[in-house]
Design a protein around this motif. Sequence first.
Motif, mmCIF file in Angstrom:
data_model
loop_
_atom_site.group_PDB
_atom_site.id
_atom_site.type_symbol
_atom_site.label_atom_id
_atom_site.label_comp_id
_atom_site.label_asym_id
_atom_site.label_seq_id
_atom_site.Cartn_x
_atom_site.Cartn_y
_atom_site.Cartn_z
ATOM 1 N N GLY A 1 0.792 -1.222 0.000
ATOM 2 C CA GLY A 1 0.000 0.000 0.000
ATOM 3 C C GLY A 1 0.819 1.265 0.000
ATOM 4 N N VAL A 2 0.499 2.165 0.916
ATOM 5 C CA VAL A 2 1.140 3.475 0.988
ATOM 6 C C VAL A 2 2.635 3.339 1.251
ATOM 7 C CG1 VAL A 2 1.218 5.639 2.288
ATOM 8 C CG2 VAL A 2 -0.990 4.633 1.703
ATOM 9 N N ALA A 3 3.020 2.401 2.115
ATOM 10 C CA ALA A 3 4.446 2.217 2.433
ATOM 11 C C ALA A 3 5.232 1.855 1.176
ATOM 12 C CB ALA A 3 4.618 1.146 3.508
ATOM 13 N N MET A 4 4.683 0.978 0.353
ATOM 14 C CA MET A 4 5.360 0.585 -0.891
ATOM 15 C C MET A 4 5.412 1.757 -1.866
ATOM 16 S SD MET A 4 7.043 -1.460 -2.717
ATOM 17 C CE MET A 4 6.917 -3.200 -2.434
ATOM 18 N N MET A 5 4.328 2.507 -1.965
ATOM 19 C CA MET A 5 4.301 3.666 -2.860
ATOM 20 C C MET A 5 5.340 4.703 -2.434
ATOM 21 S SD MET A 5 2.276 2.993 -5.280
ATOM 22 C CE MET A 5 2.189 4.590 -6.026
ATOM 23 N N GLN A 6 5.486 4.919 -1.138
ATOM 24 C CA GLN A 6 6.482 5.868 -0.643
ATOM 25 C C GLN A 6 7.897 5.400 -0.989
ATOM 26 O OE1 GLN A 6 5.418 6.085 3.524
ATOM 27 N NE2 GLN A 6 4.185 7.934 3.201
ATOM 28 N N MET A 7 8.158 4.112 -0.836
ATOM 29 C CA MET A 7 9.484 3.579 -1.174
ATOM 30 C C MET A 7 9.759 3.724 -2.671
ATOM 31 S SD MET A 7 9.868 0.296 1.327
ATOM 32 C CE MET A 7 11.588 0.062 0.946
ATOM 33 N N MET A 8 8.757 3.444 -3.476
ATOM 34 C CA MET A 8 8.932 3.559 -4.929
ATOM 35 C C MET A 8 9.157 5.016 -5.336
ATOM 36 S SD MET A 8 8.939 0.738 -6.447
ATOM 37 C CE MET A 8 8.822 -0.902 -5.827
ATOM 38 N N LEU A 9 8.404 5.932 -4.739
ATOM 39 C CA LEU A 9 8.570 7.353 -5.045
ATOM 40 C C LEU A 9 9.970 7.824 -4.649
ATOM 41 C CD1 LEU A 9 7.489 10.068 -6.022
ATOM 42 C CD2 LEU A 9 6.590 10.430 -3.707
ATOM 43 N N LYS A 10 10.421 7.454 -3.470
ATOM 44 C CA LYS A 10 11.763 7.835 -3.027
ATOM 45 C C LYS A 10 12.829 7.248 -3.947
ATOM 46 C CE LYS A 10 10.583 8.254 1.865
ATOM 47 N NZ LYS A 10 10.775 7.643 3.200
ATOM 48 N N SER A 11 12.635 6.012 -4.381
ATOM 49 C CA SER A 11 13.582 5.395 -5.313
ATOM 50 C C SER A 11 13.609 6.151 -6.630
ATOM 51 C CB SER A 11 13.222 3.926 -5.560
ATOM 52 O OG SER A 11 13.396 3.174 -4.394
ATOM 53 N N PHE A 12 12.425 6.487 -7.138
ATOM 54 C CA PHE A 12 12.382 7.238 -8.398
ATOM 55 C C PHE A 12 13.050 8.600 -8.251
ATOM 56 C CE2 PHE A 12 10.467 10.322 -11.270
ATOM 57 C CZ PHE A 12 10.877 9.768 -12.478
ATOM 58 N N LEU A 13 12.821 9.275 -7.130
ATOM 59 C CA LEU A 13 13.459 10.583 -6.922
ATOM 60 C C LEU A 13 14.979 10.451 -6.874
ATOM 61 C CD1 LEU A 13 10.994 12.214 -4.371
ATOM 62 C CD2 LEU A 13 11.226 12.704 -6.827
ATOM 63 N N GLY A 14 15.475 9.365 -6.304
ATOM 64 C CA GLY A 14 16.913 9.101 -6.329
ATOM 65 C C GLY A 14 17.421 8.885 -7.738
ATOM 66 N N ASN A 15 16.656 8.118 -8.535
ATOM 67 C CA ASN A 15 17.011 7.924 -9.940
ATOM 68 C C ASN A 15 17.006 9.254 -10.691
ATOM 69 O OD1 ASN A 15 15.145 4.888 -9.903
ATOM 70 N ND2 ASN A 15 17.362 5.020 -10.037
ATOM 71 N N LEU A 16 15.998 10.066 -10.435
ATOM 72 C CA LEU A 16 15.889 11.360 -11.105
ATOM 73 C C LEU A 16 17.068 12.268 -10.745
ATOM 74 C CD1 LEU A 16 14.186 13.185 -12.948
ATOM 75 C CD2 LEU A 16 12.929 13.909 -10.897
ATOM 76 N N LEU A 17 17.431 12.313 -9.480
ATOM 77 C CA LEU A 17 18.589 13.105 -9.062
ATOM 78 C C LEU A 17 19.860 12.635 -9.771
ATOM 79 C CD1 LEU A 17 19.981 15.206 -7.248
ATOM 80 C CD2 LEU A 17 20.116 13.430 -5.486
ATOM 81 N N ALA A 18 20.054 11.328 -9.825
ATOM 82 C CA ALA A 18 21.237 10.782 -10.506
ATOM 83 C C ALA A 18 21.239 11.147 -11.986
ATOM 84 C CB ALA A 18 21.294 9.269 -10.326
#
Length: 134
Positions: free
Chosen positions: A46-63
Amino acid sequence: MANINWLSVLVAAIVYFFFGSLWYQVLLRKIWARESGIKMDNPPKGVAMMQMMLKSFLGNLLAVISLAMLLHYAHGGDCMRSAKIGAIAGLGIAGGSLWVNYNWHGKSVMLWCIDTGYTTIGLAIAAAVMAWMG
């Protein structure tokens, strides 16, 4: 930063993110889970997984934004030259930083290889995507 193709950055970050799913969930799932100490029998939901995925994507975007700036300053060029620059950034910059952190946190060399392999190949792909899109 005005000379950066922001659409290519977004597309490259999305490709890099989905490459992570392939790398960690399909190709190296069991080894990665064992080496990182993650129990795969009860993943976040649920929300916990979505938050982890969003944070991962933001890390990818920063890189990828950082990589786009490196490519711009290095006059990136064609897909192959850009992919080489991406691989160097992944192995040399990210891999070197991970090495120091994994050393102090007692993480295994195998986990370092898995995570550094992801950043090296992922940033090479992201750089090639940005070069291809112009």
